[in-house]
Design an enzyme around this catalytic site. Structure first.
Site, short mmCIF file in Angstrom:
data_model
loop_
_atom_site.label_atom_id
_atom_site.label_comp_id
_atom_site.label_asym_id
_atom_site.label_seq_id
_atom_site.Cartn_x
_atom_site.Cartn_y
_atom_site.Cartn_z
N LEU A 82 28.65 77.76 20.39
CA LEU A 82 28.31 76.64 21.26
C LEU A 82 27.60 77.25 22.46
O LEU A 82 27.94 78.36 22.89
CB LEU A 82 29.58 75.92 21.73
CG LEU A 82 30.36 75.12 20.67
CD1 LEU A 82 31.61 74.50 21.27
CD2 LEU A 82 29.49 74.06 20.02
N ASP A 83 26.63 76.53 22.99
CA ASP A 83 25.92 77.02 24.17
C ASP A 83 26.90 77.22 25.32
O ASP A 83 27.98 76.61 25.33
CB ASP A 83 24.84 76.02 24.62
CG ASP A 83 23.76 75.85 23.57
OD1 ASP A 83 23.56 76.77 22.77
OD2 ASP A 83 23.13 74.77 23.57
N LYS A 84 26.49 78.01 26.28
CA LYS A 84 27.38 78.30 27.41
C LYS A 84 27.85 77.01 28.10
O LYS A 84 29.02 76.89 28.49
CB LYS A 84 26.64 79.19 28.42
CG LYS A 84 27.51 79.74 29.50
CD LYS A 84 26.77 80.77 30.33
CE LYS A 84 27.67 81.25 31.46
NZ LYS A 84 26.97 82.20 32.35
N HIS A 167 20.37 75.86 19.80
CA HIS A 167 20.16 74.69 20.68
C HIS A 167 19.75 73.44 19.90
O HIS A 167 18.97 72.62 20.40
CB HIS A 167 19.04 74.97 21.70
CG HIS A 167 19.38 76.00 22.74
ND1 HIS A 167 20.66 76.28 23.15
CD2 HIS A 167 18.57 76.84 23.44
CE1 HIS A 167 20.63 77.24 24.06
NE2 HIS A 167 19.37 77.59 24.25
N LYS A 170 20.21 69.80 21.38
CA LYS A 170 19.38 69.66 22.60
C LYS A 170 17.90 69.57 22.22
O LYS A 170 17.16 68.74 22.78
CB LYS A 170 19.60 70.84 23.53
CG LYS A 170 20.98 70.85 24.16
CD LYS A 170 21.17 72.08 25.02
CE LYS A 170 22.57 72.14 25.58
NZ LYS A 170 22.91 73.47 26.08
#
Ligand code: URA
Length: 217
Positions: A82-84, A167, A170
């Site tokens: 998962l992204d930060k 990503h 997004k």
């Protein structure tokens, strides 16, 4: 404890701590308490924003920093990233084979995300998702599901994906001109994010939950 005779294997005290046994076929008790042997460890973490989905930090904090020391020693790694700034359901395990299978786009394991976007999500966006978006850099996405929960200047939606490119959520929403303001994973395959887990806390998966993951792949 072994030397003191506290460790029993099938009812016999084993005083040599270096003794080898097959943990799957014997009963081990320590001080009378039955030890539950687990070959692999599976953990569900409710990831907060600000942590990297990695095992080594390049200066920043990783999701492993949210686990106690004894778990960190078990060689756990995150099942996908998962992204930060993304929150929610993240599995960690040391069972490489199953982890790998769960991430394979061929296995069709759905990942569901709740998102808040800038801009108004409309039916046309849902259609574009279901047909398979082509991103600005030419990446062809597999058909995905977009369910609008709230449509306004800011919108809310659920996104269901079977792949997990960098990503991806997004980039897909950006491609529709509706940039993501907030992203949270709420489901992976048969597992829902446990609502009783506060952000940053974790629990072990149950035997049934692990069996369900195996059955998925
Ligand atoms: N898609 C993203 O864009 N970010 C994540 O963290 C997960 C899916």
């Amino acid at each position: 404890m072994a030397r003191q005779g506290m460790v029993m294997v099938d009812g016999v005290a084993i005083r040599a701590a270096e003794a080898k046994v097959d943990p799957e076929s014997v009963k081990i008790t320590v001080g009378g308490e039955l030890m539950n042997y687990r070959r692999y460890t599976w953990v569900m973490l409710n990831k907060p924003s600000g942590y990297l989905s990695a095992t080594e930090d390049g200066g920043g904090e990783t999701v492993l920093d949210l686990l106690p020391q004894d778990l960190r020693r078990q060689g756990l790694f995150p099942v996908g990233r998962l992204d930060k700034d993304t929150e929610g359901l993240l599995l960690l395990t040391n069972e490489g084979g199953l982890a790998h299978a769960l991430l394979s786009p061929k296995r069709h394991v759905d990942k569901v995300y709740y998102t808040r976007t800038a801009g108004q999500l409309v039916e046309e966006d849902c259609r574009a998702f279901s047909e398979g978006l082509v991103l600005g850099d030419g990446l062809h996405c597999q058909p995905a599901k977009l369910e609008i929960l709230l449509s306004g200047e800011e919108s809310e939606a659920l996104v269901t994906l079977r792949e997990g490119k960098f990503h991806q959520v997004k980039r897909m929403l950006e491609a529709r001109g509706k940039p993501v303001l907030y992203l949270e994973r709420i489901q992976m395959g048969t597992l829902l994010l446990d609502q009783s887990l506060s952000r940053g806390s974790f629990r072990f998966l149950t035997e049934e939950e692990i069996a369900e993951l195996h059955a998925l792949v």
